[in-house]
Motif scaffolding. Sequence first.
Motif, PDB file in Angstrom:
ATOM      1  N   THR A  49       0.838  -1.206   0.000  1.00  0.00           N
ATOM      2  CA  THR A  49       0.000   0.000   0.000  1.00  0.00           C
ATOM      3  C   THR A  49       0.870   1.253   0.000  1.00  0.00           C
ATOM      4  OG1 THR A  49      -1.761  -1.167   1.193  1.00  0.00           O
ATOM      5  CG2 THR A  49      -1.823   1.243   1.233  1.00  0.00           C
ATOM      6  N   ASP A  50       1.937   1.219   0.801  1.00  0.00           N
ATOM      7  CA  ASP A  50       2.867   2.359   0.823  1.00  0.00           C
ATOM      8  C   ASP A  50       3.499   2.567  -0.551  1.00  0.00           C
ATOM      9  OD1 ASP A  50       2.320   2.765   3.478  1.00  0.00           O
ATOM     10  OD2 ASP A  50       4.147   1.821   4.233  1.00  0.00           O
ATOM     11  N   LEU A  51       3.786   1.462  -1.239  1.00  0.00           N
ATOM     12  CA  LEU A  51       4.386   1.557  -2.566  1.00  0.00           C
ATOM     13  C   LEU A  51       3.412   2.203  -3.556  1.00  0.00           C
ATOM     14  CD1 LEU A  51       6.636   0.968  -4.579  1.00  0.00           C
ATOM     15  CD2 LEU A  51       5.748  -1.367  -4.818  1.00  0.00           C
ATOM     16  N   LEU A  52       2.142   1.819  -3.486  1.00  0.00           N
ATOM     17  CA  LEU A  52       1.146   2.412  -4.380  1.00  0.00           C
ATOM     18  C   LEU A  52       0.969   3.903  -4.095  1.00  0.00           C
ATOM     19  CD1 LEU A  52      -1.574  -0.393  -4.491  1.00  0.00           C
ATOM     20  CD2 LEU A  52       0.226   0.101  -6.149  1.00  0.00           C
ATOM     21  N   HIS A  53       0.983   4.281  -2.814  1.00  0.00           N
ATOM     22  CA  HIS A  53       0.895   5.699  -2.469  1.00  0.00           C
ATOM     23  C   HIS A  53       2.129   6.452  -2.978  1.00  0.00           C
ATOM     24  CE1 HIS A  53      -2.049   4.788   1.080  1.00  0.00           C
ATOM     25  NE2 HIS A  53      -2.646   4.797  -0.097  1.00  0.00           N
ATOM     26  N   ALA A  54       3.293   5.803  -2.869  1.00  0.00           N
ATOM     27  CA  ALA A  54       4.524   6.435  -3.361  1.00  0.00           C
ATOM     28  C   ALA A  54       4.472   6.613  -4.874  1.00  0.00           C
ATOM     29  CB  ALA A  54       5.739   5.594  -2.963  1.00  0.00           C
ATOM     30  N   GLU A  55       3.838   5.662  -5.571  1.00  0.00           N
ATOM     31  CA  GLU A  55       3.671   5.797  -7.024  1.00  0.00           C
ATOM     32  C   GLU A  55       2.828   7.034  -7.350  1.00  0.00           C
ATOM     33  OE1 GLU A  55       4.831   4.073  -9.529  1.00  0.00           O
ATOM     34  OE2 GLU A  55       5.644   2.254  -8.658  1.00  0.00           O
ATOM     35  N   ASN A  56       1.790   7.285  -6.533  1.00  0.00           N
ATOM     36  CA  ASN A  56       0.970   8.490  -6.739  1.00  0.00           C
ATOM     37  C   ASN A  56       1.809   9.750  -6.528  1.00  0.00           C
ATOM     38  OD1 ASN A  56      -1.291   6.921  -7.215  1.00  0.00           O
ATOM     39  ND2 ASN A  56      -1.972   6.970  -5.090  1.00  0.00           N
ATOM     40  N   ARG A  57       2.627   9.722  -5.470  1.00  0.00           N
ATOM     41  CA  ARG A  57       3.495  10.876  -5.200  1.00  0.00           C
ATOM     42  C   ARG A  57       4.529  11.058  -6.297  1.00  0.00           C
ATOM     43  NH1 ARG A  57       6.702  10.410  -1.117  1.00  0.00           N
ATOM     44  NH2 ARG A  57       6.277   8.270  -0.428  1.00  0.00           N
ATOM     45  N   LEU A  58       4.960   9.947  -6.889  1.00  0.00           N
ATOM     46  CA  LEU A  58       5.935  10.028  -7.972  1.00  0.00           C
ATOM     47  C   LEU A  58       5.349  10.773  -9.169  1.00  0.00           C
ATOM     48  CD1 LEU A  58       8.651   9.194  -9.252  1.00  0.00           C
ATOM     49  CD2 LEU A  58       7.534   7.068 -10.001  1.00  0.00           C
ATOM     50  N   ARG A  59       4.119  10.441  -9.517  1.00  0.00           N
ATOM     51  CA  ARG A  59       3.497  11.111 -10.656  1.00  0.00           C
ATOM     52  C   ARG A  59       3.344  12.618 -10.401  1.00  0.00           C
ATOM     53  NH1 ARG A  59       0.900   6.066 -11.086  1.00  0.00           N
ATOM     54  NH2 ARG A  59      -0.676   6.604  -9.552  1.00  0.00           N
ATOM     55  N   LEU A  60       2.973  12.976  -9.174  1.00  0.00           N
ATOM     56  CA  LEU A  60       2.842  14.397  -8.837  1.00  0.00           C
ATOM     57  C   LEU A  60       4.199  15.082  -8.875  1.00  0.00           C
ATOM     58  CD1 LEU A  60       0.287  14.226  -5.875  1.00  0.00           C
ATOM     59  CD2 LEU A  60      -0.122  15.097  -8.185  1.00  0.00           C
ATOM     60  N   ALA A  65       8.116  18.717 -11.392  1.00  0.00           N
ATOM     61  CA  ALA A  65       9.458  18.939 -11.932  1.00  0.00           C
ATOM     62  C   ALA A  65       9.374  19.399 -13.396  1.00  0.00           C
ATOM     63  CB  ALA A  65      10.289  17.666 -11.818  1.00  0.00           C
ATOM     64  N   GLU A  66       8.473  18.791 -14.156  1.00  0.00           N
ATOM     65  CA  GLU A  66       8.324  19.194 -15.560  1.00  0.00           C
ATOM     66  C   GLU A  66       7.796  20.625 -15.669  1.00  0.00           C
ATOM     67  OE1 GLU A  66       5.762  16.271 -17.195  1.00  0.00           O
ATOM     68  OE2 GLU A  66       7.265  14.652 -17.138  1.00  0.00           O
ATOM     69  N   ARG A  67       6.853  20.985 -14.793  1.00  0.00           N
ATOM     70  CA  ARG A  67       6.306  22.340 -14.820  1.00  0.00           C
ATOM     71  C   ARG A  67       7.372  23.355 -14.423  1.00  0.00           C
ATOM     72  NH1 ARG A  67       2.117  21.267 -12.432  1.00  0.00           N
ATOM     73  NH2 ARG A  67       2.773  21.640 -10.269  1.00  0.00           N
ATOM     74  N   ALA A  68       8.155  23.036 -13.384  1.00  0.00           N
ATOM     75  CA  ALA A  68       9.207  23.945 -12.940  1.00  0.00           C
ATOM     76  C   ALA A  68      10.270  24.109 -14.023  1.00  0.00           C
ATOM     77  CB  ALA A  68       9.836  23.418 -11.650  1.00  0.00           C
ATOM     78  N   ARG A  69      10.580  23.016 -14.724  1.00  0.00           N
ATOM     79  CA  ARG A  69      11.584  23.083 -15.799  1.00  0.00           C
ATOM     80  C   ARG A  69      11.091  23.985 -16.931  1.00  0.00           C
ATOM     81  NH1 ARG A  69      11.811  18.187 -16.471  1.00  0.00           N
ATOM     82  NH2 ARG A  69      13.475  17.765 -14.945  1.00  0.00           N
ATOM     83  N   ALA A  85      12.192  20.999  -6.895  1.00  0.00           N
ATOM     84  CA  ALA A  85      11.263  20.029  -7.475  1.00  0.00           C
ATOM     85  C   ALA A  85      11.987  18.742  -7.861  1.00  0.00           C
ATOM     86  CB  ALA A  85      10.574  20.634  -8.686  1.00  0.00           C
ATOM     87  N   GLU A  86      13.194  18.869  -8.420  1.00  0.00           N
ATOM     88  CA  GLU A  86      13.962  17.689  -8.808  1.00  0.00           C
ATOM     89  C   GLU A  86      14.423  16.909  -7.582  1.00  0.00           C
ATOM     90  OE1 GLU A  86      16.965  19.366 -11.309  1.00  0.00           O
ATOM     91  OE2 GLU A  86      15.796  19.016 -13.151  1.00  0.00           O
ATOM     92  N   ASN A  87      14.767  17.624  -6.517  1.00  0.00           N
ATOM     93  CA  ASN A  87      15.144  16.940  -5.272  1.00  0.00           C
ATOM     94  C   ASN A  87      13.957  16.170  -4.694  1.00  0.00           C
ATOM     95  OD1 ASN A  87      17.777  17.846  -5.350  1.00  0.00           O
ATOM     96  ND2 ASN A  87      17.402  19.614  -4.024  1.00  0.00           N
ATOM     97  N   GLN A  88      12.777  16.784  -4.773  1.00  0.00           N
ATOM     98  CA  GLN A  88      11.568  16.117  -4.307  1.00  0.00           C
ATOM     99  C   GLN A  88      11.309  14.859  -5.120  1.00  0.00           C
ATOM    100  OE1 GLN A  88       9.721  16.880  -1.719  1.00  0.00           O
ATOM    101  NE2 GLN A  88       8.066  15.396  -2.061  1.00  0.00           N
ATOM    102  N   LEU A  89      11.505  14.951  -6.429  1.00  0.00           N
ATOM    103  CA  LEU A  89      11.306  13.795  -7.307  1.00  0.00           C
ATOM    104  C   LEU A  89      12.294  12.683  -6.977  1.00  0.00           C
ATOM    105  CD1 LEU A  89      10.062  12.398  -9.779  1.00  0.00           C
ATOM    106  CD2 LEU A  89      11.649  13.718 -11.215  1.00  0.00           C
ATOM    107  N   GLU A  90      13.547  13.049  -6.763  1.00  0.00           N
ATOM    108  CA  GLU A  90      14.576  12.053  -6.437  1.00  0.00           C
ATOM    109  C   GLU A  90      14.270  11.376  -5.105  1.00  0.00           C
ATOM    110  OE1 GLU A  90      17.666   9.777  -7.572  1.00  0.00           O
ATOM    111  OE2 GLU A  90      16.763  11.414  -8.719  1.00  0.00           O
TER     112      GLU A  90
END
Length: 217
Positions: A49-60, A65-69, A85-90
């Motif tokens: 479940t944590d992994l699925l939630h992390a997948e949602n956070r990954l998409r956001l 990051a794309e918007r900031a770029r 934004a890139e640090n958050q993505l990493e």
Amino acid sequence: MKAAPDRIAIVTSRTPGKVVAIHAALGQRVTKGTDLIDVQSVEIEKLETDLLHAENRLRLAQSDAERARALVEKGIAARKELIAAENQLEGVKNDIEGLIRQLVLLGVPRKAIEQLRRERLVTVLHIPAPIDGTVVERPAVLGQAVEPVTPLLKLVDTSVLIAQGSAPEDLLRELKVGQPVRVTVAAYPGKRFEGRLTFIHPQIDPERRVAHVWAEI
């Protein structure tokens, strides 16, 4: 004769849980990788479940990051916003890798993890056969609560057996590990089994003046 030590396997769960399915019968021959037992694990369900939630956070995080770029390229936003934004993505990617490692350590195959990420459905732990062999013990029962030390099944691969015997002291000089041997046993009178010598005990029995030997048949 007896099974070789490295051809015996005790099947256990790597995490506490409840047995919800048993796919192997006593005496059944199974191959390595066959699904033997399914265990419902609160720990694994939470990690999935944590992994699925992390997948949602990954998409956001990817979207941010794309918007900031794009804003930085247009000169609308400061570069530090893109770096943040890139640090958050990493960080989210690292969280996902950490969850995957934990699931793998608990016995969830990477193929099953990829299916979880693709289909987004939490599943039970499928415990596979660690070796080819025959189910000789099956203490597990449906609904049983299990711990990592709970034996669920015992598998024995009888394709190779160990014959134990004794060799007189005066014949030891003629024996060498690896040489071919023929073995007879009382259970099969008149039948000879081909094999090779795998062990010669370094000590002599002081009373019988023999050395114990093993042959792999």
